[in-house]
Design a protein around this motif. Structure first.
Motif, mmCIF file in Angstrom:
data_model
loop_
_atom_site.group_PDB
_atom_site.id
_atom_site.type_symbol
_atom_site.label_atom_id
_atom_site.label_comp_id
_atom_site.label_asym_id
_atom_site.label_seq_id
_atom_site.Cartn_x
_atom_site.Cartn_y
_atom_site.Cartn_z
ATOM 1 N N SER A 54 36.022 -0.448 53.188
ATOM 2 C CA SER A 54 36.090 -1.884 53.402
ATOM 3 C C SER A 54 34.790 -2.517 52.922
ATOM 4 C CB SER A 54 36.318 -2.200 54.880
ATOM 5 O OG SER A 54 35.253 -1.674 55.659
ATOM 6 N N ILE A 55 34.868 -3.804 52.629
ATOM 7 C CA ILE A 55 33.674 -4.517 52.189
ATOM 8 C C ILE A 55 32.844 -4.893 53.409
ATOM 9 C CG2 ILE A 55 32.823 -6.601 51.073
ATOM 10 C CD1 ILE A 55 35.222 -6.523 49.234
ATOM 11 N N VAL A 56 31.592 -4.491 53.391
ATOM 12 C CA VAL A 56 30.653 -4.823 54.466
ATOM 13 C C VAL A 56 29.707 -5.884 53.930
ATOM 14 C CG1 VAL A 56 28.849 -3.963 55.997
ATOM 15 C CG2 VAL A 56 30.817 -2.506 55.434
ATOM 16 N N ARG A 57 29.737 -7.056 54.532
ATOM 17 C CA ARG A 57 28.853 -8.141 54.118
ATOM 18 C C ARG A 57 27.448 -7.887 54.640
ATOM 19 N NH1 ARG A 57 31.323 -10.878 50.010
ATOM 20 N NH2 ARG A 57 33.543 -11.097 50.504
ATOM 21 N N GLN A 58 26.476 -8.126 53.792
ATOM 22 C CA GLN A 58 25.079 -7.976 54.136
ATOM 23 C C GLN A 58 24.357 -9.280 53.855
ATOM 24 O OE1 GLN A 58 24.267 -4.644 51.565
ATOM 25 N NE2 GLN A 58 24.941 -3.143 53.075
ATOM 26 N N PRO A 59 23.144 -9.473 54.395
ATOM 27 C CA PRO A 59 22.458 -10.757 54.201
ATOM 28 C C PRO A 59 22.299 -11.153 52.735
ATOM 29 C CG PRO A 59 21.365 -9.479 55.898
ATOM 30 C CD PRO A 59 22.406 -8.576 55.303
ATOM 31 N N GLY A 94 24.066 -9.514 50.083
ATOM 32 C CA GLY A 94 25.096 -8.977 49.206
ATOM 33 C C GLY A 94 26.234 -8.336 49.972
ATOM 34 N N TYR A 95 26.722 -7.184 49.483
ATOM 35 C CA TYR A 95 27.872 -6.523 50.083
ATOM 36 C C TYR A 95 27.894 -5.065 49.652
ATOM 37 C CZ TYR A 95 29.598 -7.778 45.429
ATOM 38 O OH TYR A 95 29.710 -7.959 44.078
ATOM 39 N N ASP A 96 28.689 -4.285 50.356
ATOM 40 C CA ASP A 96 28.849 -2.871 50.034
ATOM 41 C C ASP A 96 30.287 -2.479 50.305
ATOM 42 O OD1 ASP A 96 28.532 -0.201 49.477
ATOM 43 O OD2 ASP A 96 27.433 0.276 51.311
ATOM 44 N N LYS A 97 30.957 -1.965 49.274
ATOM 45 C CA LYS A 97 32.296 -1.393 49.449
ATOM 46 C C LYS A 97 32.169 0.090 49.167
ATOM 47 C CE LYS A 97 37.173 -2.028 48.217
ATOM 48 N NZ LYS A 97 37.537 -0.612 48.118
ATOM 49 N N PRO A 143 29.757 3.162 44.184
ATOM 50 C CA PRO A 143 30.498 2.195 44.999
ATOM 51 C C PRO A 143 30.330 0.792 44.435
ATOM 52 C CG PRO A 143 28.441 2.744 46.057
ATOM 53 C CD PRO A 143 28.537 3.628 44.839
ATOM 54 N N PHE A 144 31.118 -0.130 44.953
ATOM 55 C CA PHE A 144 30.971 -1.537 44.598
ATOM 56 C C PHE A 144 29.930 -2.137 45.547
ATOM 57 C CE2 PHE A 144 35.044 -0.261 42.958
ATOM 58 C CZ PHE A 144 35.065 -0.836 41.701
ATOM 59 N N ARG A 145 28.667 -1.970 45.171
ATOM 60 C CA ARG A 145 27.547 -2.328 46.043
ATOM 61 C C ARG A 145 26.613 -3.289 45.304
ATOM 62 N NH1 ARG A 145 24.485 2.746 48.222
ATOM 63 N NH2 ARG A 145 26.511 2.980 49.271
ATOM 64 N N PHE A 146 26.249 -4.374 46.005
ATOM 65 C CA PHE A 146 25.328 -5.365 45.450
ATOM 66 C C PHE A 146 24.399 -5.862 46.549
ATOM 67 C CE2 PHE A 146 23.811 -9.584 44.671
ATOM 68 C CZ PHE A 146 23.465 -9.580 43.338
ATOM 69 N N ALA A 175 19.759 -5.565 34.674
ATOM 70 C CA ALA A 175 18.595 -6.453 34.732
ATOM 71 C C ALA A 175 18.989 -7.888 35.051
ATOM 72 C CB ALA A 175 17.836 -6.403 33.403
ATOM 73 N N ILE A 176 20.219 -8.268 34.745
ATOM 74 C CA ILE A 176 20.692 -9.629 35.025
ATOM 75 C C ILE A 176 21.509 -9.674 36.310
ATOM 76 C CG2 ILE A 176 22.158 -11.506 34.184
ATOM 77 C CD1 ILE A 176 21.338 -10.753 31.369
ATOM 78 N N CYS A 177 22.389 -8.715 36.498
ATOM 79 C CA CYS A 177 23.209 -8.627 37.711
ATOM 80 C C CYS A 177 22.997 -7.249 38.323
ATOM 81 C CB CYS A 177 24.683 -8.843 37.376
ATOM 82 S SG CYS A 177 25.817 -8.579 38.775
ATOM 83 N N PRO A 178 22.189 -7.151 39.395
ATOM 84 C CA PRO A 178 21.842 -5.839 39.943
ATOM 85 C C PRO A 178 22.944 -5.230 40.805
ATOM 86 C CG PRO A 178 20.726 -7.562 41.181
ATOM 87 C CD PRO A 178 21.440 -8.249 40.043
ATOM 88 N N HIS A 179 24.084 -4.989 40.178
ATOM 89 C CA HIS A 179 25.225 -4.340 40.821
ATOM 90 C C HIS A 179 25.178 -2.853 40.486
ATOM 91 C CE1 HIS A 179 29.334 -3.421 42.004
ATOM 92 N NE2 HIS A 179 29.494 -4.644 42.462
#
Length: 355
Positions: free
Chosen positions: A68-73, A75-78, A174-177, A235-239
Protein backbone atom coordinates in the motif's frame (compact mmCIF):
# COMPACT_ATOMS: atom_id res chain seq x y z
CA UNK A 1 2.37 27.04 -36.73
CA UNK A 2 2.53 23.30 -36.03
CA UNK A 3 4.89 21.35 -38.26
CA UNK A 4 2.99 18.74 -40.29
CA UNK A 5 6.19 16.89 -41.18
CA UNK A 6 7.17 15.48 -37.79
CA UNK A 7 9.08 12.18 -37.91
CA UNK A 8 7.36 8.95 -37.03
CA UNK A 9 7.86 7.74 -33.46
CA UNK A 10 9.37 4.49 -32.23
CA UNK A 11 8.45 4.22 -28.57
CA UNK A 12 10.34 2.21 -25.97
CA UNK A 13 7.43 1.02 -23.84
CA UNK A 14 3.66 0.59 -23.68
CA UNK A 15 1.25 -1.67 -21.77
CA UNK A 16 -1.46 -2.01 -24.40
CA UNK A 17 -1.39 -5.83 -24.37
CA UNK A 18 -2.42 -5.89 -20.72
CA UNK A 19 -5.42 -3.67 -21.48
CA UNK A 20 -6.46 -5.89 -24.40
CA UNK A 21 -6.05 -9.02 -22.29
CA UNK A 22 -8.58 -7.71 -19.78
CA UNK A 23 -11.40 -7.95 -22.34
CA UNK A 24 -12.84 -10.44 -24.78
CA UNK A 25 -10.25 -10.98 -27.50
CA UNK A 26 -12.39 -10.44 -30.62
CA UNK A 27 -14.20 -7.42 -29.20
CA UNK A 28 -10.98 -5.79 -27.94
CA UNK A 29 -9.25 -6.25 -31.28
CA UNK A 30 -12.23 -4.91 -33.22
CA UNK A 31 -12.36 -1.84 -30.98
CA UNK A 32 -8.61 -1.33 -31.41
CA UNK A 33 -8.91 -1.03 -35.18
CA UNK A 34 -12.16 0.91 -35.13
CA UNK A 35 -10.82 3.47 -32.67
CA UNK A 36 -13.40 2.72 -30.01
CA UNK A 37 -10.93 1.33 -27.51
CA UNK A 38 -10.17 2.80 -24.12
CA UNK A 39 -6.76 3.78 -22.90
CA UNK A 40 -4.04 5.63 -24.78
CA UNK A 41 -3.57 3.48 -27.87
CA UNK A 42 -5.63 2.32 -30.81
CA UNK A 43 -4.88 2.16 -34.52
CA UNK A 44 -6.59 5.42 -35.65
CA UNK A 45 -4.90 7.42 -32.88
CA UNK A 46 -1.55 5.78 -33.64
CA UNK A 47 -1.95 6.86 -37.25
CA UNK A 48 -2.93 10.38 -36.18
CA UNK A 49 0.10 10.67 -33.87
CA UNK A 50 2.56 9.20 -36.41
CA UNK A 51 3.26 6.31 -34.07
CA UNK A 52 5.42 3.99 -36.14
CA UNK A 53 5.91 1.28 -33.54
CA UNK A 54 7.65 0.32 -30.37
CA UNK A 55 8.25 -2.26 -27.67
CA UNK A 56 4.91 -3.82 -26.67
CA UNK A 57 5.21 -5.07 -23.12
CA UNK A 58 3.86 -8.19 -21.50
CA UNK A 59 3.30 -6.89 -17.98
CA UNK A 60 1.69 -9.01 -15.27
CA UNK A 61 0.23 -6.90 -12.45
CA UNK A 62 0.09 -8.48 -9.01
CA UNK A 63 -3.06 -10.46 -8.24
CA UNK A 64 -2.43 -10.33 -4.50
CA UNK A 65 -0.98 -6.87 -4.03
CA UNK A 66 -0.61 -6.53 -0.29
CA UNK A 67 1.49 -3.42 -0.61
CA UNK A 68 0.00 0.00 0.00
CA UNK A 69 1.06 3.59 -0.46
CA UNK A 70 2.34 5.12 2.76
CA UNK A 71 2.24 8.91 2.77
CA UNK A 72 5.23 10.64 4.29
CA UNK A 73 5.87 14.33 5.05
CA UNK A 74 7.95 14.80 1.90
CA UNK A 75 6.69 12.00 -0.33
CA UNK A 76 5.40 8.42 -0.34
CA UNK A 77 6.46 4.79 -0.34
CA UNK A 78 4.75 1.86 -2.06
CA UNK A 79 6.50 -1.29 -0.99
CA UNK A 80 7.53 -4.07 -3.33
CA UNK A 81 4.81 -6.41 -4.51
CA UNK A 82 5.18 -10.09 -3.56
CA UNK A 83 6.94 -12.49 -5.92
CA UNK A 84 4.77 -14.21 -8.53
CA UNK A 85 4.44 -17.92 -9.20
CA UNK A 86 6.04 -19.01 -12.50
CA UNK A 87 3.03 -21.09 -13.58
CA UNK A 88 0.63 -18.19 -13.06
CA UNK A 89 2.99 -15.79 -14.82
CA UNK A 90 3.33 -18.16 -17.78
CA UNK A 91 -0.43 -18.51 -18.20
CA UNK A 92 -1.02 -14.75 -18.15
CA UNK A 93 1.96 -14.14 -20.44
CA UNK A 94 0.56 -16.54 -23.03
CA UNK A 95 -2.73 -14.59 -23.07
CA UNK A 96 -0.96 -11.33 -23.85
CA UNK A 97 1.36 -12.82 -26.47
CA UNK A 98 -1.73 -14.32 -28.10
CA UNK A 99 -3.36 -10.86 -28.21
CA UNK A 100 -0.30 -9.52 -30.03
CA UNK A 101 -0.49 -12.15 -32.76
CA UNK A 102 -4.27 -11.91 -33.07
CA UNK A 103 -3.84 -8.18 -33.66
CA UNK A 104 -1.39 -8.91 -36.42
CA UNK A 105 -3.65 -11.52 -37.99
CA UNK A 106 -6.65 -9.17 -37.98
CA UNK A 107 -4.76 -6.11 -39.16
CA UNK A 108 -4.70 -6.62 -42.95
CA UNK A 109 -1.03 -5.62 -42.85
CA UNK A 110 -1.50 -2.52 -40.69
CA UNK A 111 0.11 -4.05 -37.57
CA UNK A 112 3.18 -6.28 -37.75
CA UNK A 113 5.23 -8.19 -35.19
CA UNK A 114 8.88 -7.44 -35.96
CA UNK A 115 11.98 -9.44 -35.11
CA UNK A 116 14.62 -7.18 -36.68
CA UNK A 117 15.26 -3.53 -37.41
CA UNK A 118 14.91 -4.42 -41.09
CA UNK A 119 11.37 -5.61 -40.28
CA UNK A 120 10.67 -2.35 -38.42
CA UNK A 121 11.91 -0.18 -41.28
CA UNK A 122 9.83 -2.13 -43.79
CA UNK A 123 6.71 -1.85 -41.64
CA UNK A 124 7.19 1.90 -41.29
CA UNK A 125 7.79 2.25 -45.03
CA UNK A 126 4.43 0.54 -45.53
CA UNK A 127 2.70 2.79 -42.95
CA UNK A 128 2.18 -0.18 -40.63
CA UNK A 129 2.73 -0.19 -36.88
CA UNK A 130 5.88 -2.16 -36.01
CA UNK A 131 5.44 -4.14 -32.77
CA UNK A 132 8.36 -5.73 -30.91
CA UNK A 133 7.51 -8.28 -28.22
CA UNK A 134 8.93 -7.24 -24.83
CA UNK A 135 8.58 -8.77 -21.36
CA UNK A 136 8.40 -6.35 -18.43
CA UNK A 137 9.71 -8.82 -15.85
CA UNK A 138 11.00 -12.35 -16.37
CA UNK A 139 8.58 -14.24 -14.09
CA UNK A 140 7.40 -16.47 -16.94
CA UNK A 141 10.96 -17.74 -17.56
CA UNK A 142 12.23 -20.72 -15.59
CA UNK A 143 15.72 -20.73 -14.09
CA UNK A 144 16.77 -23.47 -16.52
CA UNK A 145 15.98 -20.89 -19.25
CA UNK A 146 14.11 -23.39 -21.40
CA UNK A 147 11.17 -21.01 -21.74
CA UNK A 148 13.54 -18.32 -22.99
CA UNK A 149 14.17 -20.37 -26.14
CA UNK A 150 10.44 -20.82 -26.71
CA UNK A 151 9.64 -17.15 -26.22
CA UNK A 152 12.58 -16.08 -28.38
CA UNK A 153 11.26 -18.29 -31.18
CA UNK A 154 7.87 -16.61 -30.66
CA UNK A 155 9.42 -13.19 -31.25
CA UNK A 156 10.72 -12.04 -27.86
CA UNK A 157 13.45 -9.48 -28.60
CA UNK A 158 13.52 -7.39 -25.40
CA UNK A 159 13.39 -8.49 -21.76
CA UNK A 160 13.21 -6.58 -18.49
CA UNK A 161 14.75 -8.78 -15.81
CA UNK A 162 12.32 -7.54 -13.16
CA UNK A 163 9.30 -5.39 -12.58
CA UNK A 164 9.10 -3.66 -9.17
CA UNK A 165 9.03 -6.90 -7.22
CA UNK A 166 11.59 -9.65 -6.59
CA UNK A 167 11.85 -12.74 -8.75
CA UNK A 168 14.32 -15.57 -9.32
CA UNK A 169 16.69 -13.29 -11.23
CA UNK A 170 16.89 -10.08 -9.21
CA UNK A 171 15.09 -7.38 -7.32
CA UNK A 172 13.17 -4.34 -8.48
CA UNK A 173 12.81 -0.96 -6.87
CA UNK A 174 9.68 0.12 -4.99
CA UNK A 175 7.63 3.15 -5.97
CA UNK A 176 9.32 5.38 -3.40
CA UNK A 177 9.78 9.16 -3.43
CA UNK A 178 12.16 10.65 -2.56
CA UNK A 179 14.64 7.80 -2.77
CA UNK A 180 17.70 6.61 -4.59
CA UNK A 181 17.61 3.34 -6.55
CA UNK A 182 20.18 1.61 -4.29
CA UNK A 183 17.64 -0.69 -2.61
CA UNK A 184 18.27 -4.39 -2.05
CA UNK A 185 20.67 -6.99 -3.37
CA UNK A 186 21.87 -7.40 -6.94
CA UNK A 187 21.32 -10.21 -9.43
CA UNK A 188 21.06 -13.81 -8.33
CA UNK A 189 23.19 -16.47 -9.99
CA UNK A 190 20.19 -17.23 -12.19
CA UNK A 191 20.08 -13.54 -13.07
CA UNK A 192 23.67 -13.54 -14.26
CA UNK A 193 22.93 -16.65 -16.34
CA UNK A 194 19.88 -14.97 -17.86
CA UNK A 195 21.95 -11.91 -18.88
CA UNK A 196 24.50 -14.12 -20.63
CA UNK A 197 21.75 -16.15 -22.32
CA UNK A 198 20.10 -12.96 -23.62
CA UNK A 199 23.44 -11.79 -25.00
CA UNK A 200 23.89 -15.06 -26.89
CA UNK A 201 20.39 -14.81 -28.36
CA UNK A 202 20.66 -11.06 -29.08
CA UNK A 203 17.73 -10.24 -26.79
CA UNK A 204 17.83 -6.67 -25.50
CA UNK A 205 18.05 -6.38 -21.69
CA UNK A 206 15.91 -3.64 -20.17
CA UNK A 207 17.10 -2.09 -16.89
CA UNK A 208 14.00 -0.05 -16.03
CA UNK A 209 12.59 -1.22 -12.66
CA UNK A 210 15.88 -2.94 -11.69
CA UNK A 211 17.56 -1.73 -8.52
CA UNK A 212 20.99 -0.08 -8.61
CA UNK A 213 23.05 -3.10 -7.55
CA UNK A 214 21.35 -5.15 -10.24
CA UNK A 215 22.00 -2.37 -12.76
CA UNK A 216 25.74 -2.48 -12.10
CA UNK A 217 25.72 -6.30 -12.17
CA UNK A 218 24.23 -6.16 -15.68
CA UNK A 219 26.66 -3.42 -16.73
CA UNK A 220 29.63 -5.61 -15.69
CA UNK A 221 28.23 -8.76 -17.28
CA UNK A 222 26.47 -7.81 -20.51
CA UNK A 223 28.28 -7.31 -23.80
CA UNK A 224 25.28 -5.46 -25.31
CA UNK A 225 24.27 -1.79 -25.08
CA UNK A 226 22.56 -0.94 -21.78
CA UNK A 227 18.90 -0.01 -22.19
CA UNK A 228 16.40 1.59 -19.82
CA UNK A 229 13.22 1.63 -21.86
CA UNK A 230 11.09 3.94 -19.70
CA UNK A 231 13.05 5.81 -17.04
CA UNK A 232 13.93 9.43 -16.26
CA UNK A 233 16.65 11.54 -14.63
CA UNK A 234 16.97 11.14 -10.87
CA UNK A 235 18.71 14.54 -10.68
CA UNK A 236 15.41 16.21 -11.61
CA UNK A 237 12.89 13.82 -10.03
CA UNK A 238 14.43 11.86 -7.13
CA UNK A 239 12.20 8.80 -7.49
CA UNK A 240 13.61 5.31 -6.87
CA UNK A 241 12.59 4.36 -10.44
CA UNK A 242 14.79 7.04 -12.01
CA UNK A 243 18.45 6.85 -13.01
CA UNK A 244 21.36 8.62 -11.37
CA UNK A 245 23.85 10.56 -13.48
CA UNK A 246 26.41 7.77 -12.98
CA UNK A 247 23.90 5.28 -14.40
CA UNK A 248 23.15 7.58 -17.33
CA UNK A 249 26.87 7.87 -18.09
CA UNK A 250 27.28 4.10 -18.01
CA UNK A 251 24.42 3.66 -20.46
CA UNK A 252 25.98 6.19 -22.82
CA UNK A 253 29.43 4.54 -22.58
CA UNK A 254 27.85 1.22 -23.56
CA UNK A 255 26.19 2.73 -26.63
CA UNK A 256 22.76 2.31 -25.05
CA UNK A 257 19.62 4.38 -24.63
CA UNK A 258 17.13 5.72 -22.08
CA UNK A 259 13.48 6.22 -23.07
CA UNK A 260 11.71 9.20 -21.47
CA UNK A 261 8.80 8.03 -19.32
CA UNK A 262 5.70 10.25 -19.60
CA UNK A 263 4.34 9.61 -16.06
CA UNK A 264 4.17 12.81 -14.02
CA UNK A 265 5.32 11.01 -10.87
CA UNK A 266 8.62 10.13 -12.61
CA UNK A 267 8.91 13.63 -14.08
CA UNK A 268 7.96 16.24 -11.49
CA UNK A 269 10.62 17.40 -9.02
CA UNK A 270 8.03 16.94 -6.26
CA UNK A 271 7.03 13.44 -7.43
CA UNK A 272 3.43 14.61 -7.78
CA UNK A 273 0.66 12.61 -9.46
CA UNK A 274 -1.22 15.58 -10.90
CA UNK A 275 -1.90 15.90 -14.61
CA UNK A 276 -1.77 19.66 -14.06
CA UNK A 277 1.85 19.50 -15.14
CA UNK A 278 3.49 21.38 -17.98
CA UNK A 279 5.11 19.53 -20.88
CA UNK A 280 8.18 21.64 -20.06
CA UNK A 281 9.18 19.17 -17.35
CA UNK A 282 9.52 16.47 -20.02
CA UNK A 283 11.91 18.74 -21.90
CA UNK A 284 13.84 19.41 -18.69
CA UNK A 285 14.52 15.68 -18.41
CA UNK A 286 15.47 15.46 -22.08
CA UNK A 287 17.83 18.44 -21.69
CA UNK A 288 19.48 16.85 -18.67
CA UNK A 289 19.88 13.43 -20.25
CA UNK A 290 21.30 14.98 -23.42
CA UNK A 291 23.77 17.01 -21.34
CA UNK A 292 24.94 13.90 -19.45
CA UNK A 293 24.73 11.26 -22.20
CA UNK A 294 24.74 13.01 -25.54
CA UNK A 295 21.79 13.20 -27.89
CA UNK A 296 22.47 9.77 -29.45
CA UNK A 297 21.46 7.96 -26.27
CA UNK A 298 18.06 9.50 -25.55
CA UNK A 299 14.68 8.30 -26.81
CA UNK A 300 11.04 8.03 -25.79
CA UNK A 301 9.50 5.37 -23.54
CA UNK A 302 5.99 6.69 -22.99
CA UNK A 303 4.51 3.96 -20.76
CA UNK A 304 1.19 4.52 -22.57
CA UNK A 305 -1.59 2.42 -20.99
CA UNK A 306 0.57 2.06 -17.89
CA UNK A 307 0.56 5.74 -16.84
CA UNK A 308 -1.87 7.30 -14.36
CA UNK A 309 -1.20 10.92 -15.33
CA UNK A 310 0.76 12.62 -18.09
CA UNK A 311 1.63 16.30 -18.50
CA UNK A 312 -0.72 18.57 -20.37
CA UNK A 313 -1.13 18.44 -23.40
CA UNK A 314 -0.18 14.73 -23.71
CA UNK A 315 -3.52 12.90 -23.56
CA UNK A 316 -2.75 9.79 -25.59
CA UNK A 317 -0.74 8.60 -28.59
CA UNK A 318 -2.44 11.11 -30.89
CA UNK A 319 -0.81 13.86 -28.83
CA UNK A 320 2.77 12.94 -29.79
CA UNK A 321 3.02 15.83 -32.28
CA UNK A 322 2.43 18.22 -29.35
CA UNK A 323 5.58 16.86 -27.70
CA UNK A 324 7.50 17.22 -30.95
CA UNK A 325 6.25 20.80 -31.28
CA UNK A 326 7.42 21.49 -27.72
CA UNK A 327 10.87 20.11 -28.61
CA UNK A 328 10.95 22.43 -31.60
CA UNK A 329 9.89 25.39 -29.46
CA UNK A 330 12.65 24.55 -26.94
CA UNK A 331 15.17 24.86 -29.78
CA UNK A 332 15.70 21.24 -30.83
CA UNK A 333 16.51 21.02 -34.53
CA UNK A 334 14.90 18.55 -36.92
CA UNK A 335 17.76 16.04 -36.70
CA UNK A 336 17.63 16.02 -32.90
CA UNK A 337 13.86 15.52 -32.85
CA UNK A 338 14.14 12.63 -35.31
CA UNK A 339 16.95 11.06 -33.28
CA UNK A 340 15.00 11.18 -30.01
CA UNK A 341 11.69 10.14 -31.51
CA UNK A 342 12.89 7.24 -33.68
CA UNK A 343 16.42 6.96 -34.97
CA UNK A 344 18.28 6.37 -31.71
CA UNK A 345 16.08 3.41 -30.80
CA UNK A 346 16.59 1.80 -34.19
CA UNK A 347 20.37 2.29 -34.03
CA UNK A 348 20.66 0.74 -30.57
CA UNK A 349 18.41 -2.21 -31.42
CA UNK A 350 20.34 -2.83 -34.63
CA UNK A 351 23.56 -3.24 -32.65
CA UNK A 352 21.87 -5.26 -29.88
CA UNK A 353 20.20 -7.65 -32.28
CA UNK A 354 23.42 -8.20 -34.22
CA UNK A 355 22.21 -6.89 -37.56
Amino acid sequence: MQNSGWPSVFDGHNDMLLRLAEHDSDDAIRRFFEGRGAGHLDWPRMHQGRFGGGLFAVFIPPTDDRSSIVRQPDGYDKSLSPAMDVAEATSRTMTMVSRLYRLEAASEGRFRVCRSVADIRQAQADSAVAAVLHFEGAEAIDTDLEALDVFHAAGLRSLGLVWSRPNAFGRGVPFRFPSGPDIGDGLTEAGFALVRACNRRHIAIDLSHLNEKGFWDVARTSDAPLIASHSNAHAICPHARNLTDDQLRAIARSGGIVGLNFATYFLRPDGGLSAETSVDVMLDHLDHMIAIMGVDHVGLGSDFDGVYAMPIPIRDVASLPALQQAMHDRGYDAATIAAICRDNWLSVLEVTWGE
